[in-house]
Design a protein around this motif. Structure first.
Motif, PDB file in Angstrom:
ATOM      1  N   LYS A 146       0.942  -1.089  -0.132  1.00 46.67           N
ATOM      2  CA  LYS A 146      -0.070   0.046  -0.163  1.00 46.67           C
ATOM      3  C   LYS A 146       0.750   1.157  -0.118  1.00 46.67           C
ATOM      4  O   LYS A 146       0.511   2.361  -0.834  1.00 46.67           O
ATOM      5  CB  LYS A 146      -1.017   0.007   1.203  1.00 46.67           C
ATOM      6  N   ALA A 147       2.041   1.406   0.767  1.00 47.20           N
ATOM      7  CA  ALA A 147       2.639   2.483   0.952  1.00 47.20           C
ATOM      8  C   ALA A 147       3.556   2.726  -0.312  1.00 47.20           C
ATOM      9  O   ALA A 147       3.754   3.809  -1.054  1.00 47.20           O
ATOM     10  CB  ALA A 147       3.793   2.361   2.005  1.00 47.20           C
ATOM     11  N   GLU A 148       3.989   1.832  -1.157  1.00 42.51           N
ATOM     12  CA  GLU A 148       4.657   1.706  -2.341  1.00 42.51           C
ATOM     13  C   GLU A 148       3.700   2.247  -3.360  1.00 42.51           C
ATOM     14  O   GLU A 148       4.038   2.950  -4.299  1.00 42.51           O
ATOM     15  CB  GLU A 148       5.320   0.266  -2.660  1.00 42.51           C
ATOM     16  N   ALA A 149       2.233   1.782  -3.259  1.00 39.40           N
ATOM     17  CA  ALA A 149       1.417   2.184  -4.473  1.00 39.40           C
ATOM     18  C   ALA A 149       1.133   3.781  -4.127  1.00 39.40           C
ATOM     19  O   ALA A 149       1.329   4.544  -5.370  1.00 39.40           O
ATOM     20  CB  ALA A 149       0.077   1.529  -4.027  1.00 39.40           C
ATOM     21  N   ILE A 150       1.302   4.417  -3.043  1.00 36.53           N
ATOM     22  CA  ILE A 150       0.888   5.726  -2.829  1.00 36.53           C
ATOM     23  C   ILE A 150       2.219   6.529  -3.445  1.00 36.53           C
ATOM     24  O   ILE A 150       2.182   7.656  -4.115  1.00 36.53           O
ATOM     25  CB  ILE A 150       0.657   6.043  -1.349  1.00 36.53           C
ATOM     26  N   LYS A 151       3.389   5.856  -2.989  1.00 37.43           N
ATOM     27  CA  LYS A 151       4.770   6.415  -3.460  1.00 37.43           C
ATOM     28  C   LYS A 151       4.497   6.414  -4.964  1.00 37.43           C
ATOM     29  O   LYS A 151       5.127   7.459  -5.658  1.00 37.43           O
ATOM     30  CB  LYS A 151       5.899   5.655  -2.943  1.00 37.43           C
ATOM     31  N   TYR A 152       4.154   5.444  -5.729  1.00 32.40           N
ATOM     32  CA  TYR A 152       4.115   5.227  -7.194  1.00 32.40           C
ATOM     33  C   TYR A 152       3.260   6.350  -7.642  1.00 32.40           C
ATOM     34  O   TYR A 152       3.715   6.865  -8.754  1.00 32.40           O
ATOM     35  CB  TYR A 152       3.769   3.863  -7.472  1.00 32.40           C
ATOM     36  N   VAL A 153       2.187   6.524  -6.959  1.00 34.77           N
ATOM     37  CA  VAL A 153       1.254   7.298  -7.466  1.00 34.77           C
ATOM     38  C   VAL A 153       1.850   8.949  -7.373  1.00 34.77           C
ATOM     39  O   VAL A 153       1.777   9.690  -8.462  1.00 34.77           O
ATOM     40  CB  VAL A 153       0.076   7.573  -6.722  1.00 34.77           C
ATOM     41  N   LEU A 154       2.615   9.400  -6.450  1.00 35.54           N
ATOM     42  CA  LEU A 154       2.887  10.599  -6.125  1.00 35.54           C
ATOM     43  C   LEU A 154       4.383  10.985  -6.825  1.00 35.54           C
ATOM     44  O   LEU A 154       4.660  12.024  -7.252  1.00 35.54           O
ATOM     45  CB  LEU A 154       3.448  10.687  -4.575  1.00 35.54           C
ATOM     46  N   LYS A 155       4.895   9.694  -7.206  1.00 39.19           N
ATOM     47  CA  LYS A 155       6.222  10.037  -7.847  1.00 39.19           C
ATOM     48  C   LYS A 155       5.803   9.891  -9.537  1.00 39.19           C
ATOM     49  O   LYS A 155       6.378  10.770 -10.262  1.00 39.19           O
ATOM     50  CB  LYS A 155       7.281   8.930  -7.495  1.00 39.19           C
TER      51      LYS A 155
END
Length: 503
Positions: A146-155
Motif C-alpha cells: 500500500k505504501a509503495e502504491a502511494i509513493k508510485y502515484v505521487l512520484k
C-alpha cells in the motif's frame, strides 16, 4: 444630360438609387451571413471545444483525487471496511474514467486542422499513459504494497498527470485563441459594414437631391401636360358614355338571342327525344315483324307437312280401293263356292234316289248321301252368310272410299288455299319487315342528324353565352371606363392642385 427626357432622368436616377440599395442590401446580407458564420464557428466549434477541454481537466482532477483517496483509505482501513471503501472508490474511479473517455470522444468530432489534431492526439496519448500508471498503482496496492502504491502515484503517476494537464491546457489555449480570432473577424466585418452603409446612405442622399432638382426643373412642363390631360379626360368621358350606351343595347340583344337559342335548343332536345322513341318503336316493330316472319315460316313448314299427310291419306284411299277389289274377288270366289254347294246338293239328291233304287244295298250309301246333303246345306248357308257379309262390307268400303275421297279432295283444296295464304302472308311480312327496317334506318339517320343539330345548337348556345359574357365584360369595361374617366378628371385636378396649388 439636360436634353434628356424627364422619364429618362428619373429612371436613371431611380435605377442608380435602386442599384445602390440592392447592392447595399446584398452586401449587408453577405456581411451579416459572414459574421454569422464566424459566430456559428465560435459557438459551434471553439466554445464547445473549450467546454470539452474544461470537462477533461475537471475529470482528470477528480480522477487524481479519487485515486489518492482510494489508496489512502486502503492504507488507513483494514478488513471489511477497507474492502467496502475500496469497492466504492473503484466504482467512482471507473465513473470518472468513463466521463473522461466520453469527453475525449465528443471532442474528436470537433477536431479540424492538423495543429488541433496533433494537440488532440497528444492529450489522448498522455491520458492513456496516466491511466496506465494509475492502473499500475492499483495493481501494486492489490499486492498488499500500500505504501509503495502511494509513493508510485505521487512520484510516477503525478508526472503523467501533470503532462496530461499541460496537454489539455495547450488544447484549451488553442481553442480559446481560435474563438478570440473568430470574434475579432466578426467585429472587423461589422466595422467595415458600418462604414460601407454610411457611404451608401450619403450617396443615396446625393441622388435624392439630384432627383428633387430634376422635379423642380420639370414642374413648368407638367402644367401644360395637366391642361391637356383635363381636356383629354373630358373627351374620354364622352366616348365612355357613348360606349356604355352601345354596350347596354348589345347586352339586351345578346340576352334575347341567348333566350331564343335556349328555346330552340329545348325544342330540338324534345324532337330528339321523340325521334329516339320512334327509333325504339321501329326497332321493336322490326323485332315483332321478324318474330312473325319466323312464325309464318314455321306455319308454312307445318302446311307442307299437312299436304304431305293429305297425300299419304290419298295413298291410303288407294290401298282401300285395292281392298275393295280384293273383296270383289272374294265375292266372286264365294259365288263359285255357292255353285259348288248347289251342285253338291244335286249330287246328294241323285245319290239318295240311286240308293233308294238299290234297296237294302243302298242304305249305307243313302246315309252318306244324306250327310253330304246336310253338309252341302250348311256350307251353302255359311257361303250365303259370307256373301252377305262381303256384300255389306263392300258397300261400306265403297261408301267410306267415297267419303274419304271427297274429304281428301276438300282437305287438299283447303290445304292448298291455306298454303297459298301463308305464302302471301310470309311475302307481306317480309315486305313489311324490309319496310320497317328502312324506317328504322331512316329514323336512326334522323336521330344522328337531330343529335348533330342538337350539338350544333349547344355549341351556338355556348358561343352565345360566351358572347353574352364578352358583351357583359365590355359593358363592365365601359362602366369602368366612365369611372376611370371621372377618376382621370379628378386626378388631373389633383395634379393641377399639386403643381399649381389651390387658387
Amino acid at each position: 444630360m439636360s436634353k434628356k427626357s424627364l422619364s429618362f432622368k428619373l429612371n436613371i436616377s431611380i435605377i442608380v438609387l435602386l442599384l445602390l440599395i440592392v447592392c447595399s442590401g446584398i452586401y449587408t446580407i453577405l456581411m451579416i451571413n459572414k459574421t454569422q458564420d464566424y459566430a456559428h464557428e465560435t459557438g459551434d466549434n471553439w466554445l464547445p471545444s473549450v467546454l470539452s477541454t474544461s470537462k477533461m481537466s475537471e475529470g482528470v482532477g477528480k480522477y487524481a483525487r479519487r485515486i489518492l483517496g482510494l489508496l489512502s483509505n486502503s492504507l488507513i482501513h483494514t478488513g471489511e471496511e477497507e474492502k467496502k471503501l475500496k469497492e466504492e472508490d473503484l466504482k467512482a474511479l471507473n465513473k470518472y474514467t468513463d466521463h473522461i473517455n466520453e469527453a475525449i470522444e465528443k471532442y474528436k468530432k470537433l477536431v479540424s486542422g492538423s495543429e488541433e489534431t496533433e494537440l488532440y492526439n497528444d492529450v489522448v496519448k498522455k491520458w492513456q499513459i496516466y491511466d496506465k500508471a494509475v492502473r499500475e498503482s492499483l495493481k501494486i496496492n492489490n499486492e498488499g504494497k500500500k505504501a509503495e502504491a502511494i509513493k508510485y502515484v505521487l512520484k510516477e503517476a503525478r508526472k503523467d498527470a501533470a503532462a496530461l494537464e499541460e496537454a489539455i491546457s495547450k488544447l484549451a489555449t488553442f481553442n480559446y485563441n481560435g474563438g478570440i480570432k473568430s470574434t475579432e473577424k466578426g467585429a472587423n466585418l461589422t466595422t467595415i459594414t458600418n462604414i460601407t452603409m454610411l457611404s451608401i446612405i450619403g450617396s443615396s442622399i446625393l441622388i435624392g437631391l439630384f432627383i428633387i432638382q430634376i422635379i423642380r426643373n420639370t414642374t413648368g412642363s407638367l402644367n401644360n401636360a395637366v391642361e391637356n390631360l383635363k381636356s383629354q379626360s373630358v373627351a374620354t368621358s364622352e366616348i365612355a358614355s357613348t360606349l356604355k350606351k352601345g354596350s347596354e343595347q348589345l347586352t339586351d340583344s345578346a340576352s334575347e338571342q341567348a333566350s331564343s337559342i335556349h328555346e330552340t335548343s329545348a325544342a330540338v332536345n324534345e324532337i330528339t327525344s321523340m325521334v329516339n322513341r320512334t327509333a325504339e318503336n321501329a326497332k321493336e316493330s322490326t323485332n315483332v315483324a321478324a318474330h312473325a316472319s319466323t312464325k309464318t315460316e314455321t306455319g308454312q313448314t307445318t302446311m307442307q307437312r299437312l299436304v304431305s299427310a293429305m297425300e299419304t291419306i290419298q295413298q291410303s284411299n288407294s290401298e282401300l280401293q285395292n281392298i275393295a277389289t280384293i273383296i270383289s274377288q272374294i265375292n266372286a270366289k264365294t259365288a263359285v263356292i255357292n255353285d259348288i254347294v248347289s251342285k253338291t246338293e244335286l249330287l246328294s239328291l241323285n245319290a239318295s234316289i240311286e240308293s233308294a233304287r238299290a234297296g237294302e244295298y243302298g242304305k249305307g250309301f243313302a246315309v252318306v248321301a244324306e250327310e253330304v246333303g246336310n253338309l252341302a246345306k250348311v256350307s251353302g248357308k255359311s257361303a250365303q252368310e259370307i256373301q252377305e257379309l262381303i256384300t255389306s262390307s263392300q258397300e261400306q268400303v265403297n261408301k267410306i272410299l267415297g267419303l274419304t275421297k271427297e274429304r281428301v279432295d276438300e282437305g287438299k283444296k283447303v290445304t292448298a288455299e291455306a298454303q297459298q295464304a301463308f305464302q302471301e302472308i310470309s311475302t307481306d311480312i317480309s315486305t313489311m319487315t324490309s319496310t320497317i327496317q328502312q324506317i328504322s334506318d331512316a329514323t336512326r339517320e334522323q336521330e344522328i342528324g337531330v343529335r348533330q343539330i342538337s350539338e350544333a345548337m349547344g355549341n351556338i348556345d355556348r358561343s352565345t353565352q360566351r358572347s353574352q359574357a364578352s358583351v357583359s365584360s365590355v359593358s363592365e369595361s365601359a362602366v369602368d371606363l366612365v369611372k376611370q374617366s371621372k377618376s382621370l378628371d379628378t386626378t388631373a385636378k389633383d395634379i393641377e392642385v399639386l403643381i399649381k396649388g389651390e387658387s
